[in-house]
Design a protein around this motif. Structure first.
Motif, PDB file in Angstrom:
ATOM      1  N   VAL A  27       0.860  -1.190   0.000  1.00  0.00           N
ATOM      2  CA  VAL A  27       0.000   0.000   0.000  1.00  0.00           C
ATOM      3  C   VAL A  27       0.897   1.242   0.000  1.00  0.00           C
ATOM      4  N   HIS A  28       1.786   1.297  -1.000  1.00  0.00           N
ATOM      5  CA  HIS A  28       2.773   2.367  -1.071  1.00  0.00           C
ATOM      6  C   HIS A  28       2.201   3.617  -1.743  1.00  0.00           C
ATOM      7  N   SER A  29       3.058   4.611  -1.967  1.00  0.00           N
ATOM      8  CA  SER A  29       2.603   5.902  -2.484  1.00  0.00           C
ATOM      9  C   SER A  29       1.912   5.778  -3.833  1.00  0.00           C
ATOM     10  N   GLY A  30       2.384   4.862  -4.674  1.00  0.00           N
ATOM     11  CA  GLY A  30       1.733   4.649  -5.963  1.00  0.00           C
ATOM     12  C   GLY A  30       0.324   4.114  -5.798  1.00  0.00           C
ATOM     13  N   HIS A  31       0.151   3.154  -4.889  1.00  0.00           N
ATOM     14  CA  HIS A  31      -1.184   2.623  -4.615  1.00  0.00           C
ATOM     15  C   HIS A  31      -2.092   3.695  -4.032  1.00  0.00           C
ATOM     16  N   ARG A  32      -1.531   4.509  -3.129  1.00  0.00           N
ATOM     17  CA  ARG A  32      -2.342   5.540  -2.488  1.00  0.00           C
ATOM     18  C   ARG A  32      -2.817   6.587  -3.499  1.00  0.00           C
ATOM     19  N   ALA A  33      -1.993   6.808  -4.541  1.00  0.00           N
ATOM     20  CA  ALA A  33      -2.420   7.745  -5.583  1.00  0.00           C
ATOM     21  C   ALA A  33      -3.657   7.226  -6.300  1.00  0.00           C
ATOM     22  N   VAL A  34      -3.694   5.914  -6.553  1.00  0.00           N
ATOM     23  CA  VAL A  34      -4.871   5.307  -7.190  1.00  0.00           C
ATOM     24  C   VAL A  34      -6.084   5.427  -6.280  1.00  0.00           C
ATOM     25  N   LEU A  35      -5.890   5.133  -4.997  1.00  0.00           N
ATOM     26  CA  LEU A  35      -7.005   5.176  -4.047  1.00  0.00           C
ATOM     27  C   LEU A  35      -7.484   6.614  -3.818  1.00  0.00           C
ATOM     28  N   ASP A  36      -6.550   7.567  -3.821  1.00  0.00           N
ATOM     29  CA  ASP A  36      -6.943   8.978  -3.690  1.00  0.00           C
ATOM     30  C   ASP A  36      -7.802   9.402  -4.876  1.00  0.00           C
ATOM     31  N   VAL A 165       7.624   4.399  -8.449  1.00  0.00           N
ATOM     32  CA  VAL A 165       7.469   3.790  -7.136  1.00  0.00           C
ATOM     33  C   VAL A 165       6.829   2.424  -7.316  1.00  0.00           C
ATOM     34  N   SER A 166       7.479   1.399  -6.800  1.00  0.00           N
ATOM     35  CA  SER A 166       6.984   0.037  -6.981  1.00  0.00           C
ATOM     36  C   SER A 166       7.363  -0.824  -5.791  1.00  0.00           C
ATOM     37  N   SER A 167       6.642  -1.933  -5.634  1.00  0.00           N
ATOM     38  CA  SER A 167       6.955  -2.889  -4.574  1.00  0.00           C
ATOM     39  C   SER A 167       8.342  -3.476  -4.791  1.00  0.00           C
ATOM     40  N   THR A 168       8.728  -3.671  -6.046  1.00  0.00           N
ATOM     41  CA  THR A 168      10.053  -4.221  -6.350  1.00  0.00           C
ATOM     42  C   THR A 168      11.158  -3.312  -5.822  1.00  0.00           C
ATOM     43  N   TRP A 169      11.048  -2.037  -6.083  1.00  0.00           N
ATOM     44  CA  TRP A 169      12.057  -1.081  -5.614  1.00  0.00           C
ATOM     45  C   TRP A 169      12.119  -1.063  -4.092  1.00  0.00           C
TER      46      TRP A 169
END
Length: 319
Positions: A27-36, A165-169
């Motif tokens: 639930v990183h910043s990239g995911h939060r952007a989608v949810l926002d 921003v990714s889970s891999t990174w």
């Protein structure tokens, strides 16, 4: 936040909904952007915001040899999704039956019939349906047929690093012990969660009793070393004992000075607490900063002297 474990649990009158779909690992910043974006889309029209996710990485079933370790477990994921302010999460069990659904069947059964979807938000690399046949273009085609919109959300990028921003990174950073950069990408401190179990009691003998997490803990354990951070006692399930946050010195590794620990473990010394009984409690251990790597010391006196210095540094970092 409401949690559904199967589409059949969703009430018939639940929709309309704005749905964000993804693994949401971390639930990183990239995911939060989608949810926002989903929350903004749902701001008018009385729609609910729903995250649709899975109880495991689909690769764990489809290509286990390629499946990376999870950044967080299901318990952590649900907790973090709830903190985003969305209305509900549907955690789908990713089994042979779900993997065998065609893209159309997935859309019709999960999104349309169960959730009454009005808008679907996905990332550009989203794939769905049997064999990964579906992509955002196919989803948009099905949306036109079934009457919902599709919004493909652009990646969140760290331009200085030239990466999205990714889970891999984030996994790469944690594997190096760089919890501070990982925290910036996550938007929170990286953490592990699990039950406190009995250990060898060696910390108590040295004057620094530690809470040892079960080897079954959730979350990606960072590189071996000593960290400053926090231990959060989750509290009792009946709500009678509230959660409490403690400053902590955290050790990750196999204790090379004594060389009698078979597997990596996470143990946390709560500062200035020598009689704290956390056995059987569910706790979250958050990593704020890495102090040093793990080394073997020549004797107990040298080890205790280093622990004294570590605790002083933790106290300085946490203020």
């Amino acid at each position: 936040m409401i949690v559904f474990r199967d589409p059949s649990e969703v009430p018939a009158d639940f929709g309309p909904s704005v749905v964000a779909i993804g693994k949401f690992d971390g639930v990183h910043s990239g995911h939060r952007a989608v949810l926002d974006r989903a929350r903004v889309d749902a701001a008018t029209g009385g729609a609910r915001v729903v995250a649709v996710t899975f109880d495991r990485n689909p690769l764990a079933l489809l290509r286990p040899e390629l499946c990376p370790p999870n950044l967080i477990g299901v318990h952590q994921k649900i907790q973090l999704l709830a903190e985003t302010g969305i209305d509900a999460t549907l955690v789908l069990r990713f089994d042979e039956a779900l993997a065998g659904l065609t893209p159309r069947e997935f859309v019709e059964h999960v999104l349309v019939e169960a959730l009454g979807v009005r808008t679907v938000l996905v990332g550009s690399d989203f794939r769905f349906g049997r064999g990964g046949q579906g992509d955002p273009t196919m989803l948009a085609e099905l949306g036109r047929e079934f009457g919902f919109d599709v919004d493909v959300v652009a990646d969140v990028r760290a331009h200085a690093a030239g990466r999205r921003v990714s889970s891999t990174w984030i996994r790469e950073l944690l594997a190096e012990g760089d919890v501070e950069t990982a925290a910036k990408l996550l938007g929170r401190a990286p953490s592990v969660w699990g039950e406190v179990v009995h250990g060898l009691k060696r910390g108590r003998e040295l004057g620094y009793p530690t809470a040892n997490l079960s080897s079954e803990c959730e979350g990606f354990i960072p590189a071996d070393g000593v960290y400053a951070g926090w231990l959060i006692d989750e509290g009792s399930t009946d709500g009678l004992r509230p959660g409490i946050r403690f400053p902590a010195a955290i050790s990750v590794g196999t204790n090379p000075t004594f060389d009698d620990v078979a597997s990596r473990q996470v143990e946390a010394y709560v500062l200035d607490e020598t009689d704290l009984d956390l056995y059987g409690h569910r706790v979250e251990v958050q990593f704020t900063a890495r102090i040093r790597s793990t080394v073997a010391f020549e004797g107990v006196d040298a080890l205790v002297a280093q622990i004294d210095a570590d605790v002083a540094e933790v106290r300085r970092i946490l203020g």
